[in-house]
Motif scaffolding. Structure first.
Motif, PDB file in Angstrom:
ATOM      1  N   ALA A  24       0.851  -1.198   0.000  1.00 51.53           N
ATOM      2  CA  ALA A  24       0.000   0.000   0.000  1.00 51.53           C
ATOM      3  C   ALA A  24       0.886   1.247   0.000  1.00 51.53           C
ATOM      4  O   ALA A  24       1.888   1.290   0.723  1.00 51.53           O
ATOM      5  CB  ALA A  24      -0.884   0.001   1.245  1.00 51.53           C
ATOM      6  N   PRO A  25       0.511   2.252  -0.769  1.00 47.75           N
ATOM      7  CA  PRO A  25       1.352   3.457  -0.815  1.00 47.75           C
ATOM      8  C   PRO A  25       1.026   4.423   0.331  1.00 47.75           C
ATOM      9  O   PRO A  25       0.691   5.581   0.095  1.00 47.75           O
ATOM     10  CB  PRO A  25       0.993   4.059  -2.182  1.00 47.75           C
ATOM     11  CG  PRO A  25      -0.432   3.674  -2.379  1.00 47.75           C
ATOM     12  CD  PRO A  25      -0.626   2.353  -1.699  1.00 47.75           C
ATOM     13  N   HIS A  26       1.098   3.920   1.548  1.00 48.04           N
ATOM     14  CA  HIS A  26       0.727   4.757   2.685  1.00 48.04           C
ATOM     15  C   HIS A  26       1.969   5.221   3.428  1.00 48.04           C
ATOM     16  O   HIS A  26       2.551   4.471   4.229  1.00 48.04           O
ATOM     17  CB  HIS A  26      -0.216   3.989   3.630  1.00 48.04           C
ATOM     18  CG  HIS A  26      -0.849   4.891   4.633  1.00 48.04           C
ATOM     19  ND1 HIS A  26      -1.522   4.437   5.733  1.00 48.04           N
ATOM     20  CD2 HIS A  26      -0.902   6.245   4.704  1.00 48.04           C
ATOM     21  CE1 HIS A  26      -1.968   5.474   6.429  1.00 48.04           C
ATOM     22  NE2 HIS A  26      -1.599   6.572   5.826  1.00 48.04           N
ATOM     23  N   HIS A  27       2.337   6.468   3.147  1.00 52.83           N
ATOM     24  CA  HIS A  27       3.574   7.013   3.702  1.00 52.83           C
ATOM     25  C   HIS A  27       3.549   7.021   5.237  1.00 52.83           C
ATOM     26  O   HIS A  27       4.545   6.660   5.882  1.00 52.83           O
ATOM     27  CB  HIS A  27       3.793   8.431   3.150  1.00 52.83           C
ATOM     28  CG  HIS A  27       5.114   9.017   3.520  1.00 52.83           C
ATOM     29  ND1 HIS A  27       5.296   9.841   4.613  1.00 52.83           N
ATOM     30  CD2 HIS A  27       6.343   8.884   2.949  1.00 52.83           C
ATOM     31  CE1 HIS A  27       6.563  10.193   4.693  1.00 52.83           C
ATOM     32  NE2 HIS A  27       7.221   9.632   3.699  1.00 52.83           N
TER      33      HIS A  27
ATOM     34  N   GLY B 112       3.829   3.296   6.165  1.00 59.77           N
ATOM     35  CA  GLY B 112       4.722   2.438   5.392  1.00 59.77           C
ATOM     36  C   GLY B 112       6.147   2.947   5.266  1.00 59.77           C
ATOM     37  O   GLY B 112       7.075   2.165   5.051  1.00 59.77           O
ATOM     38  N   ALA B 113       6.333   4.264   5.401  1.00 58.45           N
ATOM     39  CA  ALA B 113       7.671   4.817   5.159  1.00 58.45           C
ATOM     40  C   ALA B 113       8.600   4.533   6.331  1.00 58.45           C
ATOM     41  O   ALA B 113       8.161   4.424   7.479  1.00 58.45           O
ATOM     42  CB  ALA B 113       7.565   6.324   4.925  1.00 58.45           C
ATOM     43  N   GLU B 114       9.884   4.428   5.998  1.00 60.30           N
ATOM     44  CA  GLU B 114      10.874   4.267   7.066  1.00 60.30           C
ATOM     45  C   GLU B 114      11.193   5.644   7.643  1.00 60.30           C
ATOM     46  O   GLU B 114      10.895   6.656   7.003  1.00 60.30           O
ATOM     47  CB  GLU B 114      12.133   3.617   6.485  1.00 60.30           C
ATOM     48  CG  GLU B 114      11.916   2.122   6.310  1.00 60.30           C
ATOM     49  CD  GLU B 114      12.812   1.501   5.249  1.00 60.30           C
ATOM     50  OE1 GLU B 114      13.761   2.165   4.805  1.00 60.30           O
ATOM     51  OE2 GLU B 114      12.511   0.350   4.872  1.00 60.30           O
ATOM     52  N   ALA B 115      11.807   5.666   8.835  1.00 55.70           N
ATOM     53  CA  ALA B 115      12.101   6.952   9.483  1.00 55.70           C
ATOM     54  C   ALA B 115      12.894   7.842   8.525  1.00 55.70           C
ATOM     55  O   ALA B 115      13.897   7.405   7.956  1.00 55.70           O
ATOM     56  CB  ALA B 115      12.877   6.705  10.766  1.00 55.70           C
ATOM     57  N   GLY B 116      12.428   9.042   8.310  1.00 56.35           N
ATOM     58  CA  GLY B 116      13.151  10.007   7.476  1.00 56.35           C
ATOM     59  C   GLY B 116      12.972   9.812   5.984  1.00 56.35           C
ATOM     60  O   GLY B 116      13.521  10.573   5.185  1.00 56.35           O
ATOM     61  N   GLU B 117      12.222   8.799   5.573  1.00 56.64           N
ATOM     62  CA  GLU B 117      12.058   8.536   4.132  1.00 56.64           C
ATOM     63  C   GLU B 117      11.078   9.552   3.537  1.00 56.64           C
ATOM     64  O   GLU B 117       9.955   9.684   4.004  1.00 56.64           O
ATOM     65  CB  GLU B 117      11.535   7.106   3.937  1.00 56.64           C
ATOM     66  CG  GLU B 117      11.626   6.602   2.508  1.00 56.64           C
ATOM     67  CD  GLU B 117      11.194   5.123   2.385  1.00 56.64           C
ATOM     68  OE1 GLU B 117      11.721   4.441   1.505  1.00 56.64           O
ATOM     69  OE2 GLU B 117      10.338   4.667   3.185  1.00 56.64           O
TER      70      GLU B 117
ATOM     71  N   PHE C 225       9.857   7.040  -0.818  1.00 51.01           N
ATOM     72  CA  PHE C 225       8.918   5.960  -0.519  1.00 51.01           C
ATOM     73  C   PHE C 225       8.233   5.500  -1.810  1.00 51.01           C
ATOM     74  O   PHE C 225       8.044   4.296  -2.039  1.00 51.01           O
ATOM     75  CB  PHE C 225       7.889   6.455   0.511  1.00 51.01           C
ATOM     76  CG  PHE C 225       6.839   5.440   0.846  1.00 51.01           C
ATOM     77  CD1 PHE C 225       7.171   4.172   1.310  1.00 51.01           C
ATOM     78  CD2 PHE C 225       5.489   5.756   0.696  1.00 51.01           C
ATOM     79  CE1 PHE C 225       6.187   3.239   1.614  1.00 51.01           C
ATOM     80  CE2 PHE C 225       4.501   4.827   0.999  1.00 51.01           C
ATOM     81  CZ  PHE C 225       4.852   3.562   1.454  1.00 51.01           C
ATOM     82  N   ALA C 226       7.892   6.457  -2.678  1.00 51.25           N
ATOM     83  CA  ALA C 226       7.269   6.104  -3.965  1.00 51.25           C
ATOM     84  C   ALA C 226       8.218   5.237  -4.794  1.00 51.25           C
ATOM     85  O   ALA C 226       7.794   4.263  -5.429  1.00 51.25           O
ATOM     86  CB  ALA C 226       6.889   7.371  -4.729  1.00 51.25           C
ATOM     87  N   THR C 227       9.505   5.573  -4.753  1.00 51.24           N
ATOM     88  CA  THR C 227      10.499   4.769  -5.485  1.00 51.24           C
ATOM     89  C   THR C 227      10.517   3.348  -4.933  1.00 51.24           C
ATOM     90  O   THR C 227      10.555   2.365  -5.682  1.00 51.24           O
ATOM     91  CB  THR C 227      11.917   5.397  -5.337  1.00 51.24           C
ATOM     92  OG1 THR C 227      11.844   6.739  -5.794  1.00 51.24           O
ATOM     93  CG2 THR C 227      12.966   4.629  -6.112  1.00 51.24           C
ATOM     94  N   ARG C 228      10.440   3.251  -3.609  1.00 48.82           N
ATOM     95  CA  ARG C 228      10.455   1.912  -2.993  1.00 48.82           C
ATOM     96  C   ARG C 228       9.183   1.129  -3.382  1.00 48.82           C
ATOM     97  O   ARG C 228       9.241  -0.077  -3.643  1.00 48.82           O
ATOM     98  CB  ARG C 228      10.592   2.046  -1.471  1.00 48.82           C
ATOM     99  CG  ARG C 228      10.877   0.738  -0.778  1.00 48.82           C
ATOM    100  CD  ARG C 228      11.669   0.954   0.503  1.00 48.82           C
ATOM    101  NE  ARG C 228      10.943   1.746   1.484  1.00 48.82           N
ATOM    102  CZ  ARG C 228       9.982   1.263   2.273  1.00 48.82           C
ATOM    103  NH1 ARG C 228       9.614   0.007   2.176  1.00 48.82           N
ATOM    104  NH2 ARG C 228       9.395   2.048   3.158  1.00 48.82           N
TER     105      ARG C 228
ATOM    106  N   PRO D  74       1.813   8.852  -2.351  1.00 49.35           N
ATOM    107  CA  PRO D  74       2.905   9.818  -2.164  1.00 49.35           C
ATOM    108  C   PRO D  74       3.293  10.455  -3.501  1.00 49.35           C
ATOM    109  O   PRO D  74       3.060   9.845  -4.555  1.00 49.35           O
ATOM    110  CB  PRO D  74       4.046   8.949  -1.620  1.00 49.35           C
ATOM    111  CG  PRO D  74       3.744   7.569  -2.074  1.00 49.35           C
ATOM    112  CD  PRO D  74       2.245   7.460  -2.158  1.00 49.35           C
ATOM    113  N   ARG D  75       3.870  11.631  -3.438  1.00 53.39           N
ATOM    114  CA  ARG D  75       4.278  12.322  -4.662  1.00 53.39           C
ATOM    115  C   ARG D  75       5.121  11.410  -5.546  1.00 53.39           C
ATOM    116  O   ARG D  75       5.956  10.664  -5.032  1.00 53.39           O
ATOM    117  CB  ARG D  75       5.098  13.583  -4.311  1.00 53.39           C
ATOM    118  CG  ARG D  75       4.222  14.805  -3.990  1.00 53.39           C
ATOM    119  CD  ARG D  75       5.087  16.047  -3.821  1.00 53.39           C
ATOM    120  NE  ARG D  75       5.926  15.958  -2.635  1.00 53.39           N
ATOM    121  CZ  ARG D  75       5.491  16.227  -1.390  1.00 53.39           C
ATOM    122  NH1 ARG D  75       4.243  16.593  -1.177  1.00 53.39           N
ATOM    123  NH2 ARG D  75       6.315  16.129  -0.359  1.00 53.39           N
TER     124      ARG D  75
END
Ligand SMILES: Cc1ncc(COP(=O)(O)O)c(C=O)c1O
Length: 471
Positions: free
Chosen positions: A189-192, A195-200, A205-208, A243-244
């Motif tokens: 899921a594209p939920h920043h 889902g995002a890591e600290a500081g990402e 995050f979109a790239t990941r 995410p953008r």
């Protein structure tokens, strides 16, 4: 002596009759016996009234769908006129009728990318099922019978028929139903926020997300992967705004492996995100687009599938080779539904629905953040246009959700109803906003006042029960 009448016949309240007779969608059937229904008896504008006369603001437009609110004379008249002229006809074996043709023309003229044809069904689930079958049919036509797997996303929602529920990525739609069927896989899921890591950053995050998608396609074997389905903004999964740069990066991967993209615009279509299509808001260039709900302002059931030229050409070839495109519903393009949808789209043009949503949507987004972003129970406020969510968390600092067993979201929904706002709690105790598109700024304020009062009451309860870190 004659046996006593069944309970359903003895029951005399509407609620008792409901409990005795209706199997409700999306409902705990045992709890329902105790709690009973909220019986809605009429509506006007953004409001509905229950059978005791209590008034509510509908903060999710029913099921994200009653875009023009709960009354509209023009739509009632469009249905009545069509019922008197031609109440039924179909599109099988090349039959046709004016409302279906006009609706197809209007959809194609408004499509976010060039589309070739429109096919009609009755619900979002049927539209997505149809798209899946078309994709399989097209890949048989193109001589690649192995290229059939479908990619959905965790937390994506595409409906509840066998195939569309297999695409859906929500546990509640899979558990105990023996879906997903084989051949359906899910990417992240594209939920920043979660889902995002600290500081990402959003971009990283979109790239990941795109890297994860590529890994999935490679693991499955690109020669077996046919298409990906995506909502521009995930609705039922928790109003997840991508995410953008997300879709730009996702689409690059899909093109690399010749995987089709289906935009599920069942919620986002017709202005919801501040453009006519969610695809325009997020740079999505779909091969196939499905829509429903606001297509007819939900006054009558209808959905549509638009396909681009490449998809249509392959489909047409196959239908010619085997003699027919053996797919269609009795009510595909039903004239009453089509006539109401045509009138709905004319109303959108006349009231400039997109401009209206941009204005009032900016107000909703700003007010939600101003009023609730700093609240100790609120983890994240998110959204775009007239779709938004407030996610409740047990601990704002760690972003920890409540234990689902505590059923905080449903508890909030009941409190909201007591305070005069019908809302919807989704996975992760996320409270959705998707009001009728015609809502005014003053009505947004009133809706948020009521929501705020319910939130304060919940906060007090959780503080007393020591269930959340609420100071
Ligand atoms: C994005 C999306 N797709 C598909 C559907 C399924 O539509 P329906 O309930 O009309 O079958 C929904 C329903 O909420 C939806 O939100």
């Amino acid at each position: 002596m004659a046996p006593p009448p069944p309970a359903s016949a003895r029951a005399n309240s509407t609620a008792a009759r409901d409990i005795a007779s209706v199997l409700h969608p999306y409902t705990d059937q045992i709890a329902h016996k105790e709690i009973g229904p909220v019986v809605i008896s009429r509506g006007k504008g953004v409001r509905v009234w229950d059978d005791s006369g209590k008034e509510y603001i509908e903060s999710v437009a029913g099921l994200w769908c009653a875009s023009l609110g709960f009354d509209n004379e023009r739509l009632a008249k469009a249905a009545y006129d069509q019922l008197r002229t031609l109440p039924f006809y179909h599109g099988f074996t090349a039959k046709s009728h004016e409302p279906m043709i006009e609706l197809a023309e209007m959809l194609l003229a408004r499509a976010p990318v060039p589309m070739s044809k429109a096919f009609f069904a009755n619900s979002g689930s049927e539209a997505n099922d149809t798209a899946i079958k078309m994709i399989w049919y097209v890949n048989n036509s193109l001589g690649r019978p192995r290229k059939k797997k479908l990619i959905g996303r965790i937390r994506g929602y595409h409906g509840i028929t066998l195939a569309s529920s297999s695409l859906t990525g929500l546990p509640a739609n899979h558990r105990s139903f023996d879906v997903p069927l084989p051949g359906f896989v899910h990417t992240i899921a594209p939920h920043h926020y979660h889902g995002a890591e600290a500081g990402e950053s959003e971009e990283d995050f979109a790239t990941r997300c795109a890297d994860e998608l590529e890994k999935l396609i490679l693991a499955e074997d690109p020669d077996t992967v046919a298409a990906m389905f995506a909502e521009p903004v995930m609705g039922a999964g928790g109003v997840i705004v991508p995410p953008r740069t997300y879709f730009e990066k996702i689409q690059k991967v899909l093109r690399k492996y010749d995987v089709l993209l289906v935009a599920d615009e069942v919620i986002c279509g017709f202005g919801r995100t501040g453009n006519y299509w969610g695809s325009q808001t997020f740079g999505v260039e779909p091969d196939i687009l499905t829509c429903a709900k606001a297509l007819s302002a939900s006054f009558v059931p209808i959905s549509a599938v638009m396909v681009n030229q490449r998809v249509f050409d392959a489909l047409a070839e196959e239908s010619h080779r085997i003699g027919t495109f053996g797919h269609g519903y009795t009510y595909s393009g039903h004239p009453v539904s089509a006539a109401v949808a045509v009138e709905t789209m004319k109303i959108y043009d006349e009231i400039n629905i997109v401009e209206h949503v941009r204005g009032v949507g900016a107000h909703l987004q700003a007010e939600l953040r101003r009023r609730f972003a700093d609240h100790p129970l609120v983890g994240e406020v998110r959204g775009v246009g007239l779709i938004a969510a407030v996610e409740l968390v047990a601990d704002k600092a760690t972003r920890a959700n409540f234990d689902p067993a505590q059923k905080i979201g449903p508890r909030f929904t009941r409190l909201g109803e007591q305070h005069g706002v019908i809302g919807r709690a989704m996975t992760g105790d996320t409270l959705a906003f998707s009001p009728p598109l015609i809502i005014t700024e003053a009505e947004v304020d009133e809706m948020l006042d009521r929501f705020g009062r319910a939130l304060e009451e919940l906060t007090g309860q959780l503080r007393r029960e020591k269930l959340a870190v609420v100071g």
